[in-house]
Design an enzyme around this catalytic site. Structure first.
Site, PDB file in Angstrom:
ATOM      1  N   ILE A 145       0.829  -1.207   0.000  1.00  0.00           N
ATOM      2  CA  ILE A 145       0.000   0.000   0.000  1.00  0.00           C
ATOM      3  C   ILE A 145       0.861   1.255   0.000  1.00  0.00           C
ATOM      4  O   ILE A 145       0.522   2.263  -0.614  1.00  0.00           O
ATOM      5  CB  ILE A 145      -0.996  -0.032   1.202  1.00  0.00           C
ATOM      6  CG1 ILE A 145      -2.382   0.414   0.792  1.00  0.00           C
ATOM      7  CG2 ILE A 145      -0.613   0.893   2.318  1.00  0.00           C
ATOM      8  CD1 ILE A 145      -3.200  -0.312  -0.074  1.00  0.00           C
ATOM      9  N   CYS A 146       2.047   1.201   0.668  1.00  0.00           N
ATOM     10  CA  CYS A 146       2.873   2.415   0.727  1.00  0.00           C
ATOM     11  C   CYS A 146       3.448   2.774  -0.634  1.00  0.00           C
ATOM     12  O   CYS A 146       3.594   3.938  -0.983  1.00  0.00           O
ATOM     13  CB  CYS A 146       3.961   2.302   1.799  1.00  0.00           C
ATOM     14  SG  CYS A 146       5.332   1.286   1.298  1.00  0.00           S
ATOM     15  N   THR A 147       3.724   1.739  -1.461  1.00  0.00           N
ATOM     16  CA  THR A 147       4.175   2.006  -2.832  1.00  0.00           C
ATOM     17  C   THR A 147       3.066   2.688  -3.619  1.00  0.00           C
ATOM     18  O   THR A 147       3.287   3.681  -4.317  1.00  0.00           O
ATOM     19  CB  THR A 147       4.565   0.687  -3.535  1.00  0.00           C
ATOM     20  OG1 THR A 147       5.674   0.130  -2.877  1.00  0.00           O
ATOM     21  CG2 THR A 147       4.900   0.931  -4.996  1.00  0.00           C
ATOM     22  N   ASN A 169       2.543   6.277  -1.983  1.00  0.00           N
ATOM     23  CA  ASN A 169       3.627   7.263  -1.912  1.00  0.00           C
ATOM     24  C   ASN A 169       4.656   7.201  -3.034  1.00  0.00           C
ATOM     25  O   ASN A 169       5.119   8.232  -3.493  1.00  0.00           O
ATOM     26  CB  ASN A 169       4.375   7.122  -0.582  1.00  0.00           C
ATOM     27  CG  ASN A 169       3.428   7.226   0.594  1.00  0.00           C
ATOM     28  OD1 ASN A 169       2.532   8.067   0.594  1.00  0.00           O
ATOM     29  ND2 ASN A 169       3.589   6.345   1.565  1.00  0.00           N
TER      30      ASN A 169
END
Ligand SMILES: [Zn+2]
Lengths: 566, 432
Positions: free
Chosen positions: B214-216, B219
């Protein structure tokens, strides 16, 4: 179907009586009793939503038959431009055609003088059952195939191939197609057809299919087939050990020790590896890690560059370290193509590919070039942030443009005529896929059966596949002679082909036995299986994408295996 | 031959002399690899054409092919289940459907087509979910062929059939033949529930679904796929609230495509297209007609051999890769002793003594051989954590922070349930 009829169906399906079953076959029972009961709990119901409403359609917006992106737009264009001749409209032939009409070939012709028999009406989905009885098979099949895709043209030619092969006009017509496919053709006629097409190196490839019950094979006849878009899953070189100047400069410019920790954990593994390799070379007399101990040390060096223990980009770099010692300047497969001898019978349309291949070899040798294949602009995904990744991607892209321009310049100098007239897309695609290009050189149908030494070697290396192929060849011979197909007759014919005294593997017995059981059976499932396999190879040949079969593909649907002999 | 069950279309209803000329060459005599139990001639034909009842799950790319092959092979009592309706994008490979059928039930249209084309064959469609049907329904069939693209539905039917096996009743064992394709690749396999390796036994062979962190997505997008995931996972719920995304609805795909393309532009990422958007959200590699034909034919060939005993059947896995020449690999996939469905034992897991319940749940979600989303946990005596209903979730939530070792003794058992799991998974815990 009328509404009355569909009501009948509903009534009939609503009143299906429970049929008491025959006991299961004994081998099922046997294994069954050795089984233990399952202690698992009852399945719970799942909550999956249903009751989808029909999608609304906007025909102007949606392509009627969206081409599968799997062979790209250029492949689709090749399909749409091709004209295919299919000899016979057997169940196997129409199954093959179905899988060519659906993705959208341009045109097909079925050449078949046969009249629909009761057996045809029973095993061919593209006939109208008993309503087709007594009518020409090809004429009955064509409309049922065409309705699968209205953009495809199709025609029935109710003539005998043997007669067409006897006239210049007939032979020209046959040679005018992009591809010819024949199923269970009389051996002598197939021999004539294959000789005609083989003699014309620019003529269509020939796919010949032979099936009998659970056993089958097919062969593709072409002199040479070149593939630039092989869609290989192997990754092209990232040039870690041969970095282009901008890449090396970037790797050298970073101050790994003193940079911001977040930025440090976002350095793409490519940069880490280029830097680690550069450092290694400086301290190791300009050589790369070779021995297991050196490789281990190299990996250790990478991990020691971390400033925090959980930096995933460095772990990725360690996992990708093989690129430092396992990448030759040119992959061995491609290197082998550089020394390929010229084939006098190579088709004209391969001349651009060969000119490109020659230019590629020159490019590698060019002192002004990178000493390796042109770089691929596509980067794999890697642990990084958007900025660093896009920056790196832009470097690769710019370098790929530079090298492509260099390559094209070389191409224009070495082959001015071809370079001027060639399709720029073909050149671009060749450069882009330079790491995975392939050249296949084929043989004429039946040639292997004339070569006892080759057969002996094949029997030794692939006894199962070769024995099955020999049994099918023997069947073709017996059918052409109108001799009764028996186990003894098949064995005798195989022995005649391989030579007296040549020992035959035990696999021959099972193949011969199955063929004698059902020498002329075109089983619906085998027809469908071949329909898929043959159409798939035909699509590869036509689109010049992916790598098609070279030689014979042999199929046994009892043990469910396929094998290739060449 | 029994009286024809129905009259349909423009084809005659009864068999005709010579109809089965091809198939009968196989059924009239054994081959070298035929089991001695084979009842050549009238008896086997009578069973195949008059008594055998077969179920086809899925009337899509594989299902259309399977139905046609079975009908031509001589199966005359065929049932088909599919919950989907026909989409225009299906027409390039699902060859029983025409433009006029768009929006209709796949099962209904396919059944009508087959009955019209192949006289005397009865195809009974069911437009709905496999989960609507109970054991009594599945018990009526001799064989089941599954041509689905859903892992969840296959796990369900597999677990259901394994569970149905009663060692006192040989007829409760229903051979399951499963086919699947992706581009030029595919596989067909024969599962004898409780006897051979089952679908669950081989779950770890599936390609790991490409789930992006999810962070990829949020962000550091780098690929066009990351932008599409951003549009579907984060932006869709934000903009549309509870409205469910329908991956078959071109308007929904268009919306996702536009949002993803805008984000890609912002990050200077290239390559977001409509078809890529569709591929990513449906999590599919495009299916092609030829691979579907090969795999469906293989499934039907196994069904024919099992139903007739005319030849040995596949033991038990056929894998095809058609990208580089024709490559296939036939092998026996081994039954897993600790298979949560057919193994009959609890799955042993090693758990760090310090792990919290939350950490354990994370580990379960990540395991490729379990593939569970949102699991609920309990021991024989007490509830550990429940995802639903809300009151129970609230009541058990404090346990998430507790150490597993405080709640379960060493060697103790934990039962895992989830809506995506068609069985209760039992774990035996050892601490490290
Ligand atoms: Zn299992």
């Amino acid at each position: 179907m009328s509404s009355q009829e569909s009501q009948d169906i509903e009534q009939a399906t609503a009143t299906i009586a429970y049929c008491p079953l025959l006991p299961p076959p004994s081998h099922l029972v046997l294994i069954f009793f050795s089984a233990t009961a399952s202690p698992t709990t009852k399945p719970v119901d799942m909550t999956v939503s249903s009751g989808k409403k029909p999608p609304t359609l906007n025909r102007s917006l949606i392509l009627r038959y969206p081409p599968p992106s799997i062979w790209a737009a250029s492949g689709q264009a090749a399909l749409e431009a091709c004209r295919i001749l299919v000899v016979s409209s057997s169940a196997t032939s129409t199954s093959i055609l179905k899988n060519l009409v659906l993705p959208g070939i341009g045109h097909f012709s079925i050449l078949d003088s046969a009249i629909t028999s009761p057996a045809d009406a029973g095993n061919n989905f593209f006939l109208n059952a008993t309503y087709s009885l007594g009518k020409p098979r090809a004429q009955e099949a064509v409309p049922l195939l065409r309705e699968l895709n209205e953009s495809v043209q199709g025609e029935a030619v109710v003539k005998d191939l043997k007669l067409l092969l006897d006239t210049d006009q007939g032979r020209d017509w046959i040679s005018s197609f992009s591809l010819v496919i024949a199923h269970n053709l009389n051996k002598d006629v197939l021999g004539q057809l294959s000789t005609l097409l083989w003699a014309n190196s620019n003529g269509p490839p020939l796919i010949s299919v032979r099936s009998a019950g659970f056993i089958a094979e097919f062969h593709i006849q072409y002199h040479e087939h070149c593939v630039s878009q092989s869609h290989s899953e192997n990754a092209p070189s990232l040039r870690i050990t041969r970095p282009f100047p901008a890449l090396l400069a970037l790797a050298r410019s970073l101050d790994f020790q003193n940079m911001d920790p977040t930025a440090h954990s976002h350095i793409p593994f490519v940069i880490i590896l280029v830097r680690a390799t550069d450092d290694w070379r400086k301290s190791h007399n300009d050589s790369l890690p070779h021995t297991p101990a050196e490789k281990k040390e190299f990996k250790k060096n990478i991990l020691s560059m971390r400033i925090k223990p959980d930096e995933e980009n460095f772990e990725e770099a360690e996992a990708q370290a093989w690129r430092v010692w396992s990448e030759p300047a040119v992959p061995s497969d491609v290197q082998a193509l550089f020394s390929l001898s010229t084939l006098p019978t190579a088709p004209h349309h391969n001349s651009t590919f060969h000119a490109l291949l020659q230019s590629l070899s020159e490019f590698v040798k060019d002192p002004a070039g990178p000493g390796t294949l042109p770089i691929n602009a596509t980067l794999p995904d890697m642990k990084s942030d958007t900025k660093s990744y896009v920056q790196l991607q832009n470097l690769y892209r710019a370098q790929a443009e530079v090298e492509k321009a260099q390559f094209k310049e070389l191409f224009a100098v070495k082959h001015p005529e071809i370079a001027r007239t060639s399709n720029p897309e073909e050149v671009d695609s060749f450069v882009k896929n330079a790491h995975h290009i392939r050249v296949l050189r084929g043989k004429q149908w039946g040639a292997v059966d004339q070569d006892r030494e080759a057969i002996a070697n094949l029997l030794n290396a692939q006894p199962r596949e070769t024995a099955t192929h020999l049994a099918l060849s023997a069947l073709s011979t017996l059918l052409a002679l109108e001799t009764e197909v028996t186990v003894d007759a098949l064995n005798a014919e195989v022995q005649r082909v391989v030579g007296e005294g040549v020992e035959l593997p035990e696999e021959l017995e099972t193949a011969v036995g199955e063929i004698a059981r059902a020498p002329t059976a075109d089983l619906p499932n085998m027809a469908a299986f071949l329909g898929g396999l043959v159409a798939q190879e035909a699509i590869k040949v036509i689109t010049e994408q992916y790598v098609p079969l070279n030689g014979y593909c042999v199929v046994d649907l009892i043990e469910s295996w396929t094998g290739v002999i060449n | 031959m029994a009286a024809a069950t129905l009259v349909n279309g423009n084809a005659s209803s009864s068999d005709w002399e010579g109809r089965y000329h091809h198939v009968d060459q196989i059924l009239d005599r054994p081959g070298p690899r035929t089991d001695p139990s084979f009842l050549a001639g009238a008896e086997v034909k009578d069973f195949l054409r008059d008594k055998c009842k077969i179920l086809v799950i899925g009337a899509g790319g594989l299902g259309c092919e399977i139905l046609a092959n079975l009908a031509l092979s001589g199966f005359k009592d065929i049932h088909v289940i599919d919950m989907d309706t026909i989409d225009i994008s299906n027409l390039n490979r699902q060859f029983l459907f025409r433009p006029k059928d768009v929006g209709e039930s796949k099962a209904n249209v396919a059944a009508k087509f087959i009955m019209n084309r192949v006289p005397g064959v009865k195809v009974s469609p069911y437009f709905g979910k496999i989960q609507d049907k109970d054991e009594d329904y599945y018990m009526q069939f001799n064989l089941i062929i599954c041509g689905l693209d859903s892992v969840e539905a296959r796990r369900w039917i597999n677990a259901t059939l394994v569970n149905m096996v009663d060692s006192d009743n040989p007829e409760s064992l229903k051979p399951l033949i499963d086919g699947g394709t992706e581009g030029f690749k595919g596989q067909a396999r024969v599962i004898l529930p409780t006897v051979t390796s089952c679908y669950e036994c081989s779950l770890d062979m599936l390609n790991k679904p490409t789930a992006f962190p999810i962070c990829t997505i949020a962000n550091t997008p780098r690929l066009p796929e990351h932008c599409i995931e951003w549009a579907s996972v984060l932006e869709w719920p934000k903009v549309h609230g509870d409205k469910k995304m329908d991956t078959d609805d071109p308007e929904h795909i268009s919306w996702l495509y536009q949002v993803a393309a805008a984000r890609a532009k912002e990050f200077k990422i290239e390559g977001v297209t409509y078809s890529l958007t569709q591929g990513v959200v449906k999590n599919i590699i495009p299916a092609i007609a030829s691979t579907n034909a090969i795999i469906a034919a293989s499934c039907c060939n196994e069904a024919f051999k099992i139903a007739t005993s005319s030849a040995a059947y596949l033991n038990n896995y056929f894998m095809l890769i058609g990208t580089d020449s024709v490559y296939s690999y036939t092998f026996e996939h081994e039954k897993r002793d600790d298979c949560p469905v057919c193994g009959g034992q609890s799955l042993s897991i090693a758990v760090n003594k310090e792990w919290t319940v939350e950490r354990l749940i994370e580990m379960l979600v990540e395991r490729q051989d379990i593939q569970v989303k949102k699991p609920s946990l309990s021991t024989p005596g007490k509830q550990i954590y429940f995802q639903a209903p809300p009151q129970l979730e609230l009541a058990t939530r404090p346990n998430l922070e507790k150490k597993v070792s405080e709640l379960v003794p060493d060697g103790g058992e934990i039962t895992v349930t989830a809506t995506t799991l068609p069985f209760n998974l039992s774990l035996r815990v050892t601490y490290t």
